[in-house]
Design a protein around this motif. Structure first.
Motif: not given
Length: 177
Positions: A91-105, A122-128
């Motif tokens: 529901g809120r931005k997770i700063r450490a998650l965004a930073e890790l994603g940025r480094k890899l991107q 960021p999300h976890v897909t559950l189903l289609y």
């Protein structure tokens, strides 16, 4: 011949994976479920390859070797449905998650491997499934991600092969890109 896709991801802890699976199973029928062993948050992703690209796979491992980050606290507290998928999201931005994603991107971008027009949400897909969009809050599901992985997804076969795993270690003064 199946296609090949590669992505860096955070995988839920065993407890969080089971709680996410329960949340998914309570949603009802779907065209295709994401099984517990494939649940993840994608951090960065490549284009699809028709062949298995060995040189690019080696480069992806090198990029993973160069990234450092502290452990990442993950908290998912929203179920969100689009026209085609249902996912858990923070529901809120997770700063450490965004930073890790940025480094890899950034690493994928420098190597010319980042999927065009891909944005990190960021999300976890559950189903289609086909259905109406919705969002609702849930009791939070969380874990502290202690590592990230490189996954080789064999398209059309619902197979994920782990190619690398890197610990997330709190290193004061670290200058990893």
């Amino acid at each position: 011949m199946p296609g090949n896709r590669f992505f860096y991801a955070l995988r839920p802890s065993p407890l969080a994976r089971n709680l996410i699976g329960v949340q998914r199973d309570q949603l009802g029928l779907a065209e295709s479920l994401v099984e517990n062993d494939r649940l993840h948050i994608t951090l960065a992703i490549t284009e699809d390859f028709a062949r298995r690209p060995y040189a690019e796979m080696q480069r992806l491992i090198e990029i993973g070797d160069q990234v450092s980050s502290a452990p990442v606290p993950v908290r998912l507290d929203r179920v969100s449905g689009s026209n085609e998928t249902i996912a858990l999201r923070p529901g809120r931005k997770i700063r450490a998650l965004a930073e890790l994603g940025r480094k890899l991107q950034d690493g994928l971008s420098r190597a010319g491997l980042l999927r065009a027009a891909w944005d990190f949400h960021p999300h976890v897909t559950l189903l289609y499934r086909k259905g109406r969009p919705f969002t609702r809050t849930i009791e939070p599901i969380g874990w502290e991600a202690a590592d990230f992985v490189l996954i080789h997804s064999i398209l059309g076969e619902h197979r994920h092969i782990e190619l690398g795993r890197w610990p997330l270690v709190d290193r004061q003064g670290s200058f990893g890109f």
